[in-house]
Design a protein around this motif. Structure first.
Motif, PDB file in Angstrom:
ATOM      1  N   GLY A  29       0.836  -1.182   0.000  1.00 41.62           N
ATOM      2  CA  GLY A  29       0.000   0.000   0.000  1.00 41.62           C
ATOM      3  C   GLY A  29       0.876   1.239   0.000  1.00 41.62           C
ATOM      4  O   GLY A  29       2.102   1.168  -0.113  1.00 41.62           O
ATOM      5  N   ALA A  30       0.241   2.403   0.149  1.00 42.04           N
ATOM      6  CA  ALA A  30       0.972   3.664   0.076  1.00 42.04           C
ATOM      7  C   ALA A  30       2.089   3.793   1.120  1.00 42.04           C
ATOM      8  O   ALA A  30       3.187   4.234   0.775  1.00 42.04           O
ATOM      9  N   HIS A  34       5.866   4.172  -0.095  1.00 36.51           N
ATOM     10  CA  HIS A  34       6.563   5.398   0.315  1.00 36.51           C
ATOM     11  C   HIS A  34       7.909   5.056   0.945  1.00 36.51           C
ATOM     12  O   HIS A  34       8.939   5.675   0.628  1.00 36.51           O
ATOM     13  N   ARG A  47       4.083  10.976   1.864  1.00 42.16           N
ATOM     14  CA  ARG A  47       3.266   9.767   1.838  1.00 42.16           C
ATOM     15  C   ARG A  47       1.901  10.034   1.231  1.00 42.16           C
ATOM     16  O   ARG A  47       1.354   9.197   0.510  1.00 42.16           O
ATOM     17  N   LYS A  48       1.344  11.211   1.504  1.00 47.19           N
ATOM     18  CA  LYS A  48       0.028  11.540   0.946  1.00 47.19           C
ATOM     19  C   LYS A  48       0.093  11.718  -0.567  1.00 47.19           C
ATOM     20  O   LYS A  48      -0.870  11.415  -1.271  1.00 47.19           O
ATOM     21  N   ALA A  51       0.062   8.280  -1.910  1.00 50.93           N
ATOM     22  CA  ALA A  51      -1.298   7.745  -1.829  1.00 50.93           C
ATOM     23  C   ALA A  51      -2.179   8.321  -2.937  1.00 50.93           C
ATOM     24  O   ALA A  51      -2.958   7.597  -3.569  1.00 50.93           O
ATOM     25  N   ARG A  52      -2.039   9.618  -3.207  1.00 48.58           N
ATOM     26  CA  ARG A  52      -2.840  10.256  -4.265  1.00 48.58           C
ATOM     27  C   ARG A  52      -2.490   9.685  -5.627  1.00 48.58           C
ATOM     28  O   ARG A  52      -3.375   9.354  -6.424  1.00 48.58           O
ATOM     29  N   ARG A  55      -3.891   6.249  -5.964  1.00 51.55           N
ATOM     30  CA  ARG A  55      -5.343   6.292  -6.207  1.00 51.55           C
ATOM     31  C   ARG A  55      -5.641   6.597  -7.656  1.00 51.55           C
ATOM     32  O   ARG A  55      -6.500   5.948  -8.266  1.00 51.55           O
ATOM     33  N   ALA A  60      -3.805  -0.420  -5.353  1.00 48.95           N
ATOM     34  CA  ALA A  60      -4.165  -0.560  -3.942  1.00 48.95           C
ATOM     35  C   ALA A  60      -3.429  -1.752  -3.369  1.00 48.95           C
ATOM     36  O   ALA A  60      -3.195  -2.755  -4.050  1.00 48.95           O
TER      37      ALA A  60
END
Length: 110
Positions: A29-30, A34, A47-48, A51-52, A55, A60
């Motif tokens: 996952g993210a 990361h 990290r965000k 995640a973006r 997505r 996922a």
């Protein structure tokens, strides 16, 4: 087609993220991707942001948590206490609820 600076960097980063994700057999996952970016590739990125980008690329990780738990059907009535157990705690005047959630001898809640 010309891409702005961030969009160009996002595109290159998405390719790297996709490679990491594929190499992990699509399990990371993210947070894990990361960490891999930071430790293996030396890429400093949030990290965000990872995640973006994951997505938008429809990537996922695998969920290892259990999905849900057993829930009691509200319309069912618990079985009667055929043994007549007494759950009265010593030194109290009222019984504690038993395993069925009812007090001894009490009618089931409406």
């Amino acid at each position: 087609m010309y891409l702005a600076g961030r969009a160009c960097r996002d595109q290159a980063l998405t390719e790297t993220i996709t490679k990491i994700h594929a190499r992990s057999r699509r399990t990371y996952g993210a947070p894990h991707v990361h960490a891999e970016l930071r430790l293996q590739f030396g890429v400093r990125v949030g990290r965000k942001r990872v995640a973006r980008l994951m997505r938008t690329a429809r990537l996922a990780g695998v969920h290892r948590r259990r999905r849900g738990l057993t829930r009691r059907e509200p319309s069912t009535v618990p079985a009667d206490d055929l043994v007549g157990r007494d759950f009265t705690a010593p030194g109290t005047t009222h019984p504690a609820p038993g395993p069925s959630g009812r007090r001894n001898g009490a009618a089931s809640p409406p």
